[in-house]
Design an enzyme around this catalytic site. Sequence first.
Site, PDB file in Angstrom:
ATOM      1  N   SER A  24      -6.310  -5.954  -7.936  1.00 41.10           N
ATOM      2  CA  SER A  24      -5.726  -6.025  -9.281  1.00 41.10           C
ATOM      3  C   SER A  24      -4.711  -7.150  -9.414  1.00 41.10           C
ATOM      4  CB  SER A  24      -5.069  -4.695  -9.632  1.00 41.10           C
ATOM      5  OG  SER A  24      -3.985  -4.443  -8.751  1.00 41.10           O
ATOM      6  N   GLY A  32      -0.608  -2.378   7.199  1.00 44.08           N
ATOM      7  CA  GLY A  32      -2.014  -2.306   7.589  1.00 44.08           C
ATOM      8  C   GLY A  32      -2.199  -2.505   9.080  1.00 44.08           C
ATOM      9  N   GLY A  87      -4.948  -1.167  -8.929  1.00 48.94           N
ATOM     10  CA  GLY A  87      -6.164  -0.899  -8.176  1.00 48.94           C
ATOM     11  C   GLY A  87      -6.427  -1.988  -7.151  1.00 48.94           C
ATOM     12  N   GLN A  88      -7.474  -1.823  -6.386  1.00 43.63           N
ATOM     13  CA  GLN A  88      -7.850  -2.827  -5.393  1.00 43.63           C
ATOM     14  C   GLN A  88      -8.195  -4.128  -6.106  1.00 43.63           C
ATOM     15  OE1 GLN A  88     -10.467  -1.287  -2.440  1.00 43.63           O
ATOM     16  NE2 GLN A  88     -11.021  -3.295  -1.675  1.00 43.63           N
ATOM     17  N   HIS A 132      -5.302 -12.526   4.637  1.00 40.00           N
ATOM     18  CA  HIS A 132      -4.042 -12.309   3.904  1.00 40.00           C
ATOM     19  C   HIS A 132      -2.914 -13.136   4.508  1.00 40.00           C
ATOM     20  CE1 HIS A 132      -5.072  -9.257   0.952  1.00 40.00           C
ATOM     21  NE2 HIS A 132      -5.813  -8.651   1.868  1.00 40.00           N
ATOM     22  N   ALA A 150       0.802 -17.488   3.838  1.00 39.81           N
ATOM     23  CA  ALA A 150       1.508 -18.655   4.383  1.00 39.81           C
ATOM     24  C   ALA A 150       1.383 -19.848   3.444  1.00 39.81           C
ATOM     25  CB  ALA A 150       0.937 -19.002   5.757  1.00 39.81           C
TER      26      ALA A 150
END
EC number: 2.7.1.156
Length: 193
Positions: free
Chosen positions: A13, A41, A10-11, A55, A60
């Site tokens: 997770s 995305g 899930g989101q 993200h 990085a």
Amino acid sequence: MPRTQLILGGQKSGKSRRAELLARQWLQTDAGNQAALVATGQAWDAEMSERIARHQRDRAERVPGMLTIEEPRELALVLAQHSSPQRLLVIDCLTLWLTNWLMPVQTGNSEDSQSPAPDWQSQLALFLKALDEAAGPVILVGNEIGLGVIPMGREVRAFVDALGLLNQQAAAHCESVTLMCAGLPLALKGPQA
């Protein structure tokens, strides 16, 4: 490490972090190894732009040296062009890839908007064939969204169904499948890294 892996959850997770951990381990096993993230995305609004930037910063820091390939739709082509025995590819994520094909964002500018796939099944077949033929290891990341309530809208139900079928087909083509919950991996199939 299994040659092909699917990490579902899930989101928030922990699925992307799990993929990054595996990429970091891959890079540490051999000085000649490389890792690349294939990002599906797209930044269609300010919140998504910030999310992508966050993200990128986090990745990085966690996986120095990991390259990024931005490709929202042509995953079969990316696999064919960038897979090699010493390059691990992390595709994050299948859910956004499906969204880009089935529900492309309409920006109002016909030059910027993408038309939906004339045949999603042919795109999926090309991707699965490229996954099977990949020369190096591949980690797929995707959302498991079929555990909640049934959506009320027809389009959303169709998307949830399509994602469930995509996850099933990807799992069938992967040596290893992991479900993430609360940051913890649960092995569903095959050897776990």
